[in-house]
Design a protein around this motif. Structure first.
Motif, PDB file in Angstrom:
ATOM      1  N   LEU A 287       0.830  -1.209   0.000  1.00 34.87           N
ATOM      2  CA  LEU A 287       0.000   0.000   0.000  1.00 34.87           C
ATOM      3  C   LEU A 287       0.859   1.249   0.000  1.00 34.87           C
ATOM      4  N   GLU A 288       1.977   1.204   0.717  1.00 36.40           N
ATOM      5  CA  GLU A 288       2.864   2.369   0.732  1.00 36.40           C
ATOM      6  C   GLU A 288       3.530   2.561  -0.623  1.00 36.40           C
ATOM      7  N   THR A 293      -5.238   1.372  -3.408  1.00 38.92           N
ATOM      8  CA  THR A 293      -5.274   0.102  -4.128  1.00 38.92           C
ATOM      9  C   THR A 293      -6.464  -0.720  -3.669  1.00 38.92           C
ATOM     10  N   LEU A 298      -4.142  -5.701  -4.804  1.00 38.72           N
ATOM     11  CA  LEU A 298      -3.184  -6.173  -3.814  1.00 38.72           C
ATOM     12  C   LEU A 298      -2.894  -7.656  -3.988  1.00 38.72           C
ATOM     13  N   LEU A 313      -7.281  -6.623   5.649  1.00 38.42           N
ATOM     14  CA  LEU A 313      -7.558  -5.195   5.436  1.00 38.42           C
ATOM     15  C   LEU A 313      -8.602  -4.693   6.434  1.00 38.42           C
ATOM     16  N   ILE A 322      -4.857   1.907   8.250  1.00 39.42           N
ATOM     17  CA  ILE A 322      -5.180   2.242   6.871  1.00 39.42           C
ATOM     18  C   ILE A 322      -6.524   2.952   6.837  1.00 39.42           C
ATOM     19  N   LYS A 324     -10.029   3.786   4.087  1.00 39.27           N
ATOM     20  CA  LYS A 324     -10.748   3.265   2.930  1.00 39.27           C
ATOM     21  C   LYS A 324     -11.494   4.404   2.247  1.00 39.27           C
ATOM     22  N   THR A 328     -10.942   1.499  -2.646  1.00 37.47           N
ATOM     23  CA  THR A 328      -9.489   1.463  -2.456  1.00 37.47           C
ATOM     24  C   THR A 328      -9.105   1.684  -1.002  1.00 37.47           C
ATOM     25  N   TYR A 329      -7.916   1.175  -0.670  1.00 37.39           N
ATOM     26  CA  TYR A 329      -7.350   1.310   0.671  1.00 37.39           C
ATOM     27  C   TYR A 329      -5.992   1.990   0.551  1.00 37.39           C
ATOM     28  N   GLN A 330      -5.601   2.716   1.606  1.00 32.78           N
ATOM     29  CA  GLN A 330      -4.273   3.301   1.634  1.00 32.78           C
ATOM     30  C   GLN A 330      -3.821   3.432   3.089  1.00 32.78           C
TER      31      GLN A 330
END
Length: 375
Positions: A287-288, A293, A298, A313, A322, A324, A328-330
């Motif tokens: 993710l970094e 994403t 992933l 997640l 993280i 949402k 997507t997640y970050q």
């Protein structure tokens, strides 16, 4: 302006016996003379700056270092002692205040200590000023002996008690707040009298806690008597660890560490990666690297099953590591590297014909960027 000099001590014979009962309303004796300050006196006084054994980690006074069994606590404290005596950097990064050290290695044998010292020193000669003992009296006799040793060795900067429990005098009542506080306050009294840092090695409890201080075993009496607390957390068979720090004279913080073959070093990686499991570290690193994403993306870049990713997640989201935004997640850290449009478009094209999440756990369904599924 008045100048407050360090308080000297002529005797600590009045330290109450550890494990004995303390009368209601009585207090632990202190070395400093009782003085009622006015606000004017306090505001105009000049006090000496606190001395350090290890700046930012171990100030003068009593410090508790707690961790689970067999995590590397004894390696850490012995490494600190070697660094203080030799003047080399603690954990490869912190310059100590040089001086002599006394290590009460009360759970080790001379043979094991020789092996560890050999590994820590490498080809360096035996350091002058490092004193190690494997047996020590408990309770009041042990504290008197420590006081006398420090009187005879004023160049001492660090004392390690490994472990604190070996100084406790057993009693039929079991552990109580009074016993824990008296033990810690008595150790602190000796440390303050000689202006040294004393690190007491202790254990954490099995139950997890949101507040790392609450994870320290025993009552709050021991924590309340300590000047600072260090809690070390490392997973079994994991090199990465996190050291949480708090106290009266230390800045509250967390440091990422690496443990390798007996050597502890400060790590440059973010703390949230150091305290994560291998699975978490792989997802957080992806993710970094790629930025916002989806779980499917992933799965492509990590070669991890899609359903496993979705489950983890959710846990990362609950833990606040993280965020949402839609599908997507970050990571929440500010150092996220955003995914490039080319890579994102490539992932999107590969997944455009797959509307539903895959739950197949077979390895052949995992594939990376630019690769087709296994034949």
């Amino acid at each position: 302006m008045c100048v407050c000099e360090p308080v000297s001590v002529s005797t600590v014979s009045h330290i109450p016996s550890l494990g004995s009962s303390v009368a209601s309303g009585s207090t632990v004796s202190t070395v400093a003379k009782s003085h009622i300050w006015t606000a004017q006196e306090l505001l105009t006084a000049s006090f000496p700056e606190p001395r350090w054994a290890v700046p930012g980690l171990v100030p003068e006074g009593f410090t508790v270092l707690a961790a689970s069994p067999k995590i590397g606590k004894s390696w850490m404290t012995l490494g600190m002692a070697v660094s203080v005596v030799t003047g080399q950097l603690v954990m490869g990064a912190i310059e100590p205040e040089p001086g002599h050290c006394l290590v009460l290695a009360l759970e080790d044998t001379p043979r094991r200590l020789r092996e560890r010292l050999t590994k820590l020193l490498g080809t360096k000669p035996p350091p002058h000023g490092l004193h190690i003992v494997t047996e020590w009296e408990a309770g009041q006799p042990g504290l008197h002996r420590l006081h006398q040793w420090l009187q005879a060795n004023p160049q001492t900067r660090l004392v390690v008690i490994d472990v604190i429990a070996r100084l406790r005098v057993p009693n039929a009542r079991g552990e109580t707040y009074q016993d824990d506080y008296l033990l810690g306050a008595s150790i602190k009294q000796v440390a303050d009298a000689h202006q040294v840092g004393i690190v007491g090695v202790h254990h954490t409890r099995k139950a997890t806690a949101d507040d790392f201080v609450a994870s320290i075993s025993g009552t709050h009496g021991l924590m309340g008597s300590a000047d600072s607390m260090l809690v070390l957390r490392r997973g079994r068979n994991e090199a990465s660890a996190v050291l949480s720090i708090t106290g009266r004279d230390v800045e509250e913080s967390e440091k990422a560490l690496t443990f390798n073959d007996g050597l502890w070093t400060l790590s440059s990686k973010p703390v949230y990666l150091a305290q994560a499991t291998a699975l978490r570290r792989k997802l957080l690193a992806a993710l970094e690297q790629y930025g916002p994403t989806t779980p499917k993306q992933l799965a492509l870049v990590t070669q991890i099953n899609h359903s496993t990713i979705r489950t983890e997640l959710g846990r990362l989201l609950d833990d606040g590591l993280i965020t949402k935004d839609g599908p997507t997640y970050q990571v929440t850290a500010p150092t996220v590297t955003q995914i490039t449009n080319d890579v994102l478009n490539q992932l999107t094209e590969r997944l455009s014909d797959d509307e539903s999440p895959s739950t197949n756990t077979q390895p052949e369904q995992r594939h990376g960027i630019g690769e087709g599924p296994s034949k």
